[in-house]
Design an enzyme around this catalytic site. Structure first.
Site: not given
Length: 712
Positions: A338, A368, A361, A357, A160, A74, A147
């Site tokens: 998240h 990041r 996240y 997930r 994943f 993403h 999504n």
């Protein structure tokens, strides 16, 4: 009537941390006014730069550190601010206040994205699109990380990293970018039967939307609603675009990527700037907890949908995006979503992909954004003041007074206090959980083909043709014959005709994979496959085909008017006025950007020249009336370009209106190959504006595609 609660008064407070440089003096980051920003400090005008030049060092150092790690997936995104308004209370099902108080307006920030490509990739890649919504509720931030497809490739989060490694550029040569048409992706898919439902979606036109404003959003997972009495319902979330669900053709997408790789980003930005706010109906599918096992699939399986014919989507609100970001990096790039950011009344299920997930996240935001304080970045801040005992950390912004940073404490009077349930304190659902500690897949997850078959059977004839061509294109890029054969073997479990047509173009035989009852793919996981005779309860679902979408509006559609000097001003202006009254956007295309002199003595200013744009950037074309205009368009300099516009639009099944006097353009184009009436081709007359508008609203004349292309 507007709900004037204190929370609604905060709707416009999300931009209070922005600033403007208008009419201000240039300063350093310490606020010191700068006298000269053009020259570094030197020893003489031709001498070496001096180490003491703190202005140069600050500027260069900041520049050197301006980039942050892009998202692993993403990475390429577009965002906008907006508001969610509740139109039907869900108090019967959940205690989440933003879903219970009728008329409540909740500020949101939405980020759309492609999955596989880097930040610099094209908007028009064949890919899943992210549809992440941050609701700034009075109970805290709630993130619905959705999504544009309702299912996913895998059933368990442990797969994943493998999925992403497979679809990303291959590690030996970093090729290809933002594309799944390569060996490693299809090798992975050929060994993962659980992925075949998602592959049907990915190879369909849903993977190349016309606009971010014209695609659906899905929460993918089953979540839980919990009401004030503790009653539980499973819930699936849906966003349905007011403009309908529309896509572009694959050939068109490739062309757009060359002409305007920022096509979707530009489209969303310009629509909002023009006041054409993007809107979606927000709906839910609700299943009482006691009905969890009433389906022939598992509600916890993220590779399955609940067909709308079995559980209708109940529309309960409207999502409107009405303001563009002030700064892309500060907002769209730094926004941190998240699925674990929830509020009272919403809870998780045991979906094994969702469970993974919830860990991933937080970890990725730390990587990041560089700090556990990413929640203090303005775009991520709760509209509520944060009160807790967390302290310090890189780039801490909140200044908390007092001695204590622990709990329990007496020095600080026990503050901050825990909140009781009646005060909005969050509590997880009390759910009995027991079982042996095992690494196994539930037997209720083993049906991998029924819903893939359901999706394919529900497509219209043109949609099936596009899906077939997508598979052929993708698998033709695969260099390993064994991989191609395995994928065709998977397709045979979905539809034999589909498998045969793909196999014919790939030069392989159709052989259903000879899976034993217990198959062991390359990764060693035991996966039990269902028998081929098993069929879904719902053989066709109308909601899965775009043929049934909204086709009654031309609002925000972009219409290209091709013209030259001498165009018929009356005809042009009448059609332009009619289209704009219906909400369409008219853009003039001419041989150059010089004003076009029309036959009534006035002029029109083009937005594009013939060489600066292409038909793929427009939803329909009008070849403007006027013999003099047509004559200039057919000069040697312009002829081939104009005819390419017409032929390309025709190939992509778009509506084209020919004005009076343009017979030479018509007869020299591929359009004239049609010997009978084509409802996408209109000749201008007193009735033609309404006919043209109707044809544009249909989006495309897809059912004539095969016949047309055979004549071109």
């Amino acid at each position: 009537m507007k709900n004037d609660t204190p929370h609604n008064k905060k709707l416009d407070q999300l931009d209070t941390h922005s600033t403007s440089n208008d009419n201000e003096k240039l300063t350093t980051n310490q606020g010191l006014k700068i006298n000269n920003n053009q020259d570094s400090l030197k020893a003489g005008e031709r001498g070496p730069s001096l180490l003491e030049d703190f202005i140069l060092r600050e500027k260069i150092t900041h520049f050197d550190h301006e980039r942050i790690p892009e998202r692993v997936v993403h990475a390429r995104g577009s965002g906008a601010h907006g508001v969610f308004k509740l139109t039907k209370s869900l108090a019967e099902y959940t205690k989440a206040k933003f879903l219970t108080e009728l008329g409540k307006e909740t500020p949101v920030f939405v980020r759309f994205s492609t999955v596989a490509g880097s930040k610099g990739s094209t908007d028009l890649a064949r890919d899943v699109r992210g549809f992440a919504v941050k609701f700034y509720t009075e109970e805290g931030n709630y993130d619905l990380v959705a999504n544009n497809m309702p299912v996913f490739f895998i059933q368990d989060a442990i797969k994943f990293p493998d999925l992403v490694h497979a679809v990303k550029p291959e590690p030996d040569n970093e090729i290809p970018q933002a594309a799944s048409a390569h060996d490693t992706f299809w090798d992975f898919i050929s060994l993962m039967p659980e992925s075949m439902h998602m592959i049907m979606w990915l190879m369909s036109d849903r993977a190349i939307p016309r606009s971010l404003r014209m695609m659906e959003g899905f929460g993918v997972h089953s979540f839980k609603f919990i009401n004030e009495e503790g009653k539980v319902h499973f819930v699936k979330f849906h966003f349905k675009p007011k403009l309908g669900v529309h896509s572009v053709a694959w050939d068109e997408a490739q062309r757009i990527s060359g002409v305007d790789p920022d096509f979707h980003k530009r489209d969303l930005w310009e629509a909002i700037e023009n006041g054409d706010f993007a809107e979606w109906d927000f709906g839910v599918q609700l299943v009482p907890e006691e009905n969890e096992h009433n389906f022939d699939f598992d509600l916890l399986d993220p590779t399955k949908i609940i067909p709308e014919e079995e559980v209708p989507v109940e529309i309960v609100g409207t999502l409107t995006l009405n303001r563009n970001p002030d700064n892309f990096f500060a907002e769209t790039e730094q926004v941190a979503f998240h699925p674990g950011h929830i509020i009272p009344g919403i809870d998780f299920t045991n979906d094994p992909l969702l469970q993974g997930r919830l860990f991933s996240y937080t970890d990725t935001q730390l990587s990041r954004l560089g700090s556990p304080n990413f929640h203090e970045i303005p775009i991520n801040r709760s509209v509520n003041t944060v009160h807790n005992n967390q302290r310090d950390g890189h780039m801490r912004q909140q200044i908390v007074k007092g001695k204590t940073s622990y709990d329990p404490n007496s020095i600080g009077g026990g503050c901050p206090f825990q909140a009781m349930m009646s005060e909005g304190g969050f509590t997880s659902q009390e759910e009995r959980v027991s079982g042996a500690k095992i690494r196994e897949r539930s037997s209720s997850f083993v049906d991998h083909y029924s819903q893939a078959k359901l999706f394919y059977n529900s497509q219209s004839v043109p949609e099936k043709a596009h899906l077939q061509k997508a598979l052929i294109f993708e698998l033709s890029k695969v260099t390993l014959p064994a991989v191609r054969e395995r994928v065709v073997g998977q397709l045979a479990f979905i539809d034999m005709t589909l498998a045969w047509r793909v196999a014919e173009k790939l030069g392989v035989e159709v052989k259903k994979l000879d899976w034993p009852n217990q198959s062991v793919p390359a990764d060693g996981n035991m996966i039990e496959l269902q028998s081929e005779e098993r069929e879904p309860k719902t053989r066709i679902s109308e909601a899965l085909s775009m043929k049934n979408t909204v086709k009654n509006t031309v609002r925000t559609r972009k219409i290209g008017f091709i013209m030259a000097n001498g165009a018929d001003g009356r005809a042009v202006n009448n059609l332009k006025t009619k289209l704009e009254s219906e909400g369409a956007k008219v853009e003039i295309i001419a041989p150059s950007l010089a004003p076009v002199k029309i036959n009534d003595g006035s002029s029109l200013t083009p937005k594009h020249s013939l060489t600066s744009t292409a038909s793929v950037c427009f939803d329909a074309l009008y070849i403007s009336a006027g013999e003099e205009s047509a004559k200039e368009l057919m000069t040697p300099e312009n002829r081939n370009i104009v005819l390419n516009f017409i032929n390309e639009a025709y190939k992509h099944c778009k509506a084209i209106c020919f004005g009076e006097g343009t017979e030479s353009l018509y007869s020299n184009s591929n359009v004239s190959a049609k010997k009978h009436e084509d409802r996408g081709i209109i000749w201008q007359n007193e009735n033609s504006p309404d006919m043209f508008i109707k044809a544009i609203a249909e989006h495309r004349v897809w059912d004539l595609e095969t016949e047309r292309n055979s004549q071109i």
